[in-house]
Enzyme design. Sequence first.
Site, PDB file in Angstrom:
ATOM      1  N   SER A  67       3.565   1.949  15.623  1.00 54.92           N
ATOM      2  CA  SER A  67       2.607   1.061  16.287  1.00 54.92           C
ATOM      3  C   SER A  67       3.331   0.062  17.187  1.00 54.92           C
ATOM      4  O   SER A  67       2.886  -0.198  18.309  1.00 54.92           O
ATOM      5  CB  SER A  67       1.699   0.359  15.273  1.00 54.92           C
ATOM      6  OG  SER A  67       2.455  -0.404  14.364  1.00 54.92           O
ATOM      7  N   ASP A 121       9.317  -5.692  13.797  1.00 54.71           N
ATOM      8  CA  ASP A 121       9.158  -4.363  14.408  1.00 54.71           C
ATOM      9  C   ASP A 121       9.098  -4.460  15.928  1.00 54.71           C
ATOM     10  O   ASP A 121       9.712  -3.670  16.647  1.00 54.71           O
ATOM     11  CB  ASP A 121       7.876  -3.695  13.906  1.00 54.71           C
ATOM     12  CG  ASP A 121       7.832  -3.590  12.396  1.00 54.71           C
ATOM     13  OD1 ASP A 121       8.888  -3.798  11.763  1.00 54.71           O
ATOM     14  OD2 ASP A 121       6.757  -3.316  11.863  1.00 54.71           O
ATOM     15  N   THR A 127      11.060 -10.168   4.793  1.00 50.44           N
ATOM     16  CA  THR A 127      11.620 -11.504   5.065  1.00 50.44           C
ATOM     17  C   THR A 127      11.063 -12.080   6.365  1.00 50.44           C
ATOM     18  O   THR A 127      11.063 -13.288   6.545  1.00 50.44           O
ATOM     19  CB  THR A 127      13.150 -11.434   5.182  1.00 50.44           C
ATOM     20  OG1 THR A 127      13.483 -10.345   6.045  1.00 50.44           O
ATOM     21  CG2 THR A 127      13.810 -11.229   3.828  1.00 50.44           C
TER      22      THR A 127
HETATM   23  C1  GLA Z   1       6.145  -3.975   8.301  1.00 54.35           C
HETATM   24  C2  GLA Z   1       5.806  -5.193   9.159  1.00 54.35           C
HETATM   25  C3  GLA Z   1       7.057  -6.014   9.448  1.00 54.35           C
HETATM   26  C4  GLA Z   1       7.810  -6.336   8.152  1.00 54.35           C
HETATM   27  C5  GLA Z   1       7.995  -5.085   7.291  1.00 54.35           C
HETATM   28  C6  GLA Z   1       8.580  -5.396   5.937  1.00 54.35           C
HETATM   29  O1  GLA Z   1       6.973  -3.110   8.998  1.00 54.35           O
HETATM   30  O2  GLA Z   1       5.224  -4.792  10.377  1.00 54.35           O
HETATM   31  O3  GLA Z   1       6.715  -7.194  10.137  1.00 54.35           O
HETATM   32  O4  GLA Z   1       7.167  -7.356   7.440  1.00 54.35           O
HETATM   33  O5  GLA Z   1       6.781  -4.399   7.101  1.00 54.35           O
HETATM   34  O6  GLA Z   1       9.865  -5.889   6.061  1.00 54.35           O
END
Ligand code: GLA
Length: 354
Positions: A117, A161, A28
């Site tokens: 990361s 993240d 999302t």
């Molecule tokens: C990875 C990406 C995030 C997000 C998730 C899925 O972790 O780094 O930004 O899009 O996938 O929710």
Amino acid sequence: MNSADYPMHDAEALAEAPGRVNLLGEHTDYNDGFVLPVAIAQRTRVAMRPNGGQHFTLRAEELGQTVRFTLDAPPAEHFASYVYGCLVLARDEGADIPGLDISVSSQVPMGVGLSSSAALEVATLRCLRTLLRLQLDDVRIAQLAQRAEIDYAQVRCGIMDQMASSLAATDRALLIDTRSLERRDVPLPAGSAVLVLDSGVARTLAGSGYNQRRAECEEAARMLGRASLREVERLEEIGKLPDLLKRRARHVFTENARVLQAAGAGDAAAFGVLMNASHASLRDDYEVSTPELDVLVGLLQAHPGVHGARLTGAGFGGACVALCRAEAVQEVAQDVLPRYAAAGHSGRQLVPAP
Ligand code: GLA
């Protein structure tokens, strides 16, 4: 944190940042939507000291690797490109960056969807902030960290993240509106605890369909005349999309609704139902699950100690998250992992750290 825990004894600056597990709101963030991550106890630590030169020496303790580079050219080693990206972006923000010896040590499991990361990026930027007394707040750090990932690791990720690593706590979830970056703490439902299990299926984010999913969402928003799928107000609106794009958009629409509902739910059973629905949507509409993740999530969902379970992170392998009765967390892991092994797979417990 004691400086003795850091790999470089005579460092001039030390910093750390946690990994994260996302409870709800998957795929999302790059659609301007809502997410609900919580920080995990495992952290990445970074230590720095100026070396008097113009070059950088980066030591990764767990990998047993040392890489030397300058800011003129990105290093070939993948892990080093995250640090390189942070250094270049901090320089572009106006920081005067001397040559540095940098040491990194991490407990965050890599490549399973727990944001190792982002933890590396945020810890690197925090360490630079301390060393050079940079005026960067935690949101700006998250934004630069995301930029480092997009520009230097070639993953067109959203900002979840890095926001989670920079701003979330381990004892409560953080509801983030990724469009405005407004956020608020959401307590975990009373009497519940988070369990994360690795499916044992390796996942490479950039090589996976991640960027493809993002492009599909952008195409769907464009066809609907919206700036992003976040702007879709009613589910009926997406009816005019071709089937594949309709399913992608339906996942995003219903997932945003689930996050907001869960953030207001307060009770573990209702939260769990929303997690189960999220997994079904990620499997059927968004198509980012794998047969192994479906088996592991199914075993978790069937356990009486579990309120709800789903894949977490980008999918295509990696980890699952379950909301458990607090007193049953270890029992759930001890029951489910052997059953998963009996089905021919090899899983392991990631959170709580065994
Ligand atoms: C990875 C990406 C995030 C997000 C998730 C899925 O972790 O780094 O930004 O899009 O996938 O929710």
